[in-house]
Design an enzyme around this catalytic site. Structure first.
Site, PDB file in Angstrom:
ATOM      1  N   CYS A 136       0.730  -1.248   0.050  1.00 41.85           N
ATOM      2  CA  CYS A 136      -0.011   0.072  -0.111  1.00 41.85           C
ATOM      3  C   CYS A 136       0.834   1.258  -0.064  1.00 41.85           C
ATOM      4  CB  CYS A 136      -0.979  -0.122   1.169  1.00 41.85           C
ATOM      5  SG  CYS A 136      -2.246   1.439   1.259  1.00 41.85           S
ATOM      6  N   GLU A 171     -23.182   3.039   0.309  1.00 41.01           N
ATOM      7  CA  GLU A 171     -23.276   1.729   0.907  1.00 41.01           C
ATOM      8  C   GLU A 171     -22.341   0.911   0.529  1.00 41.01           C
ATOM      9  OE1 GLU A 171     -28.163   1.156   0.336  1.00 41.01           O
ATOM     10  OE2 GLU A 171     -27.441   1.656  -1.412  1.00 41.01           O
ATOM     11  N   THR A 182     -26.605   2.100  10.462  1.00 36.24           N
ATOM     12  CA  THR A 182     -27.742   1.991   9.734  1.00 36.24           C
ATOM     13  C   THR A 182     -28.559   2.992   9.278  1.00 36.24           C
ATOM     14  OG1 THR A 182     -29.537   0.536   9.006  1.00 36.24           O
ATOM     15  CG2 THR A 182     -29.273   1.191  11.452  1.00 36.24           C
ATOM     16  N   TYR A 183     -28.861   3.318   8.172  1.00 41.68           N
ATOM     17  CA  TYR A 183     -29.575   4.352   7.639  1.00 41.68           C
ATOM     18  C   TYR A 183     -30.942   4.012   7.214  1.00 41.68           C
ATOM     19  CZ  TYR A 183     -24.719   6.282   7.490  1.00 41.68           C
ATOM     20  OH  TYR A 183     -23.653   7.064   7.765  1.00 41.68           O
ATOM     21  N   THR A 192     -31.513  -3.601   7.865  1.00 45.03           N
ATOM     22  CA  THR A 192     -30.539  -4.248   7.354  1.00 45.03           C
ATOM     23  C   THR A 192     -29.637  -4.957   8.201  1.00 45.03           C
ATOM     24  OG1 THR A 192     -29.063  -2.338   7.491  1.00 45.03           O
ATOM     25  CG2 THR A 192     -30.245  -2.332   5.716  1.00 45.03           C
TER      26      THR A 192
END
Length: 560
Positions: free
Chosen positions: A207, A531, A454-455, A466
């Protein structure tokens, strides 16, 4: 990383408000700038004042910076370096990523002015922080600008990690606090050692992005530049971490109390204390998991880092790309009915929830069978990349040592770690807090935030629970690392995670350097990028916790 301003001309916070990350003062930066560059002292002072929390102070600093740049441009001494490369790159970075519009606009104007005076000015090779996500989507999605402004005022920059994570500001806040604690707060390890340990860890996954970030942080913390030329120049004590580093990065289930004993037992030369070792372990695991995020989100090099800019004029025939960009292949997909995929997943989630409510629990034997089936499934990963740059290879021992499936077919597999025998909640948390006070709390908060984040939406649907999908992701990742939860039905993983998602998750968690645009775009084709970034956060944290659990268990066995 988000908490390491680049070496060179840096900004320093000015104010009493708590900062989420380490401070990089201009006074520490000047030692790395050549006295032959006449604009350094003037611009360093102005740039440090740009990080003031007082708007009037920032406005005055902008005017001072502009005036100083114009003075430099009007110099007529033959052969004089009118504007240093460091200053030009700092202006380039500010013009691209500063969340304060007035600073961003003025930096752009100053670069144009320099160009009109015949100065070769740098151009960014990428149009945004991610090669996988369009810059406009990140800026639109990151509506909470306050945390970006706070990051700039405290750290002197907003890097690509911060910009992408800002799609989830609540998580980003926890991440910055944890990283600041690891790298800057009081602890058993010197600050330059912390940066060096992190860059050794980042090098395991090739990386370059994080290697450059930590190299800059290492120099700013007072590290010897010769150490960056190769591990052989670093102290023996740091080099002794190499075995633990490679196992943590690729096969943490192989870590035993013998590895711990070799480092901390009386007579070990050089000897690590348990407090020092736990600090180093968390730093390495943190950097390894962050590599997964960097590769998994396709982060481009920073504009002021190697591979992130060019001084060549743009070519009319083609768009120039950074050689270190993660997107070396066409990530566009064939037109598909992504909406149908979402509907299928929604239906599966509802059916699974109903089955769990109505059916009796499976037998323990069946639960184990489903776990074994999941962890031994053959999931191919992407193509192997070309050899990394020398600055990365020089920091790696045994570069051929890589992840191997926890349960390869036809071979005797290691013993599964049962969560009920050694878990973060019941064992790891308290051990970390005992050896490195408060760090267990920082990590636990981050694990909790990402697990519960979560939304209540999924693609085009609102009001969606979810939980089952998020739990399947977390448990699948830890399954890849040989960790089993007795009370979880691993049959749910196959129901909720389609194969393209499994390919992405396994690549990102186990071989992050092999993540490509094609692998990223192949899963959840109708979902928002935010998401997908959320999924990346789950992978990163689940992987981090899994690696820590194996090492903490080995430390616990040593201490008995």
């Amino acid at each position: 990383m988000a908490s390491n301003p680049a070496a060179g001309v840096a900004c320093r916070p000015n104010g009493s408000k708590a900062s989420p990350g380490p401070v990089s003062g201009a006074d520490r930066s000047r030692r790395y700038l050549s006295e032959s560059e006449p604009d350094v002292c003037g611009t360093a002072k102005s740039l440090s004042r740009l990080c003031s929390r007082d708007e009037g102070e920032r406005a005055a600093a902008l005017e001072e910076l502009s005036q100083w740049v114009r003075v430099c441009l009007e110099r007529e001494r033959p052969g004089s370096a009118r504007l240093s490369k460091d200053t030009l790159l700092c202006l380039l970075r500010l013009s691209h990523s500063c969340p304060l519009e007035e600073v961003r606009a003025r930096a752009t104007e100053l670069l144009r002015t320099a160009q009109k005076h015949g100065i070769e000015v740098p151009r960014a090779l990428a149009s945004g922080p991610s090669a996988f996500i369009h810059a406009k989507e990140i800026l639109i999605g990151g509506l909470d600008q306050d945390i970006l402004v706070e990051s700039f005022l405290s750290l002197g920059r907003v890097d690509h990690i911060t910009m992408v994570m800002a799609l989830h500001p609540f998580y980003l806040s926890c991440f910055l606090k944890t990283q600041h604690a690891l790298l800057e707060l009081d602890g058993p390890l010197p600050r330059h050692w912390r940066q060096y340990i992190a860059l050794m860890a980042a090098a395991r996954h090739q990386c370059l992005y994080l290697v450059q970030q930590h190299s800059a942080g290492f120099l700013e913390a007072g590290g010897e530049e010769s150490w960056l030329a190769g591990l052989q120049h670093a102290p023996t004590k740091l080099r002794s971490l190499q075995t633990l580093n490679k196992l943590l990065a690729h096969r943490p289930w192989l870590i035993t109390q013998q590895h711990i004993q070799e480092l901390v037992c009386p007579g070990a030369e050089p000897r690590w204390s348990l407090a020092e070792l736990i600090h180093a372990v968390i730093l390495m695991a943190h950097a390894h998991s962050l590599c997964s995020f960097v590769w998994g989100c396709g982060l481009n090099p920073e504009p002021d880092h190697s591979g992130g800019h060019t001084f060549r004029p743009p070519s009319p025939s083609h768009v120039q790309r950074s050689p270190h960009s993660p997107a070396h292949e066409d990530g566009r997909q064939e037109l598909v009915d992504g909406a149908m995929e979402v509907e299928v997943l929604m239906k599966r989630m509802a059916e699974l929830q109903q089955q769990q409510e109505e059916e009796e629990e499976c037998s323990q034997e069946e639960m184990v069978t489903r776990f074994e089936r999941e962890r031994s499934e053959s999931i191919p990963t992407a193509v192997v990349r070309a050899a990394p740059p020398d600055m990365v290879l020089h920091l790696v021992e045994e570069p051929g040592f890589r992840y191997e499936d926890f349960a390869p077919r036809g071979e005797q597999s290691p013993t599964t770690m049962r969560a009920q025998d050694y878990s973060w909640e019941d064992h790891g948390f308290s051990l970390v807090n005992r050896l490195l006070p408060d760090m267990g709390q920082f990590l636990d908060e981050k694990f909790q935030v990402v697990s519960n984040l979560t939304y209540h939406r999924m693609a085009m649907h609102e009001g969606v629970d979810t939980h089952t999908l998020r739990k399947a992701l977390w448990n699948y990742i830890q399954c890849l690392y040989g960790i089993r939860y007795d009370d979880y039905d691993y049959g749910s993983v196959n129901v909720l995670l389609e194969r393209s998602l499994k390919v992405f998750v396994k690549t990102m968690a186990c071989h992050p350097e092999q993540t490509t645009a094609r692998v990223y775009h192949a899963f959840w084709r109708h979902f928002r990028h935010s998401e997908k970034v959320h999924a990346n956060l789950i992978v990163m944290e689940a992987r981090l916790q899994a690696a820590l659990l194996y090492t903490l268990r080995a430390i616990t066995h040593y201490m008995r």
